[in-house]
Design a protein around this motif. Structure first.
Motif, PDB file in Angstrom:
ATOM      1  N   LEU A 202      -8.283  17.531  30.971  1.00 41.36           N
ATOM      2  CA  LEU A 202      -9.422  16.875  30.345  1.00 41.36           C
ATOM      3  C   LEU A 202      -8.954  15.539  29.782  1.00 41.36           C
ATOM      4  O   LEU A 202      -7.962  15.490  29.048  1.00 41.36           O
TER       5      LEU A 202
ATOM      6  N   ALA B  40     -10.101  12.467  27.500  1.00 38.19           N
ATOM      7  CA  ALA B  40     -11.080  11.949  26.550  1.00 38.19           C
ATOM      8  C   ALA B  40     -10.875  10.459  26.339  1.00 38.19           C
ATOM      9  O   ALA B  40      -9.736   9.967  26.361  1.00 38.19           O
TER      10      ALA B  40
ATOM     11  N   CYS C  91     -15.505  12.738  28.166  1.00 37.11           N
ATOM     12  CA  CYS C  91     -14.427  13.659  28.527  1.00 37.11           C
ATOM     13  C   CYS C  91     -14.604  13.998  30.004  1.00 37.11           C
ATOM     14  O   CYS C  91     -15.600  14.640  30.381  1.00 37.11           O
TER      15      CYS C  91
ATOM     16  N   MET D 153     -18.464  23.614  27.053  1.00 41.44           N
ATOM     17  CA  MET D 153     -17.605  22.489  26.723  1.00 41.44           C
ATOM     18  C   MET D 153     -17.957  22.039  25.322  1.00 41.44           C
ATOM     19  O   MET D 153     -19.085  22.240  24.858  1.00 41.44           O
TER      20      MET D 153
ATOM     21  N   TRP E  64     -16.767  19.386  21.712  1.00 41.53           N
ATOM     22  CA  TRP E  64     -15.974  18.378  21.002  1.00 41.53           C
ATOM     23  C   TRP E  64     -15.592  18.950  19.644  1.00 41.53           C
ATOM     24  O   TRP E  64     -16.436  19.502  18.929  1.00 41.53           O
TER      25      TRP E  64
ATOM     26  N   ARG F  45     -23.894  16.827  29.162  1.00 34.68           N
ATOM     27  CA  ARG F  45     -22.945  16.998  30.251  1.00 34.68           C
ATOM     28  C   ARG F  45     -23.551  16.489  31.551  1.00 34.68           C
ATOM     29  O   ARG F  45     -24.750  16.625  31.781  1.00 34.68           O
TER      30      ARG F  45
ATOM     31  N   CYS G 110     -11.612  17.052  23.209  1.00 33.08           N
ATOM     32  CA  CYS G 110     -12.496  17.706  24.156  1.00 33.08           C
ATOM     33  C   CYS G 110     -11.932  19.091  24.479  1.00 33.08           C
ATOM     34  O   CYS G 110     -10.710  19.259  24.584  1.00 33.08           O
TER      35      CYS G 110
END
Length: 114
Positions: free
Chosen positions: A3, A5, A21, A33, A35, A70, A94
């Motif tokens: 991942l 970010a 991300c 997913m 943060w 997303r 992330c």
């Protein structure tokens, strides 16, 4: 799964930033997913999450200011942060849940000046 970010920076209170991300693989199968953020000396906290079905949740302190989304085609999850406050200053991470396994990206620093 990797991942990546990005999007952190230095802003004045009241300004906006958008964190991104990008995952190294399709995110279609990710259960969720999210943060998270962490201030030195404090525990990491969940800021916002989004499930495979699009359900979102936020920590109370950011409700109405932050929006998580997303883009499956772009393998990316975003965090739109508006009306930033000095207390939002932190390293933002992330996170992805794939079949019960958690993956973390390197953080991106957000600094909000008063």
């Amino acid at each position: 799964v990797q991942l990546q970010a990005s999007g952190g920076g230095f802003v004045q209170a009241g300004e906006s930033l958008r964190l991104s991300c990008v995952a190294s693989r399709s995110i279609f199968s990710f259960n969720s997913m999210a943060w998270h953020r962490q201030v030195p000396g404090q525990q990491r906290e969940l800021v916002a999450g989004i499930t495979i079905g699009g359900r979102t949740n936020y920590v109370d302190s950011v409700k109405g200011r932050f929006t998580i989304s997303r883009d499956n085609a772009q393998k990316t999850v975003y965090l739109q942060m508006n009306s930033l406050k000095p207390e939002d200053t932190a390293v933002y991470y992330c996170n992805a849940d794939l079949a019960g396994v958690n993956y973390w990206g390197k953080g991106t620093l957000v600094t909000v000046s008063s």
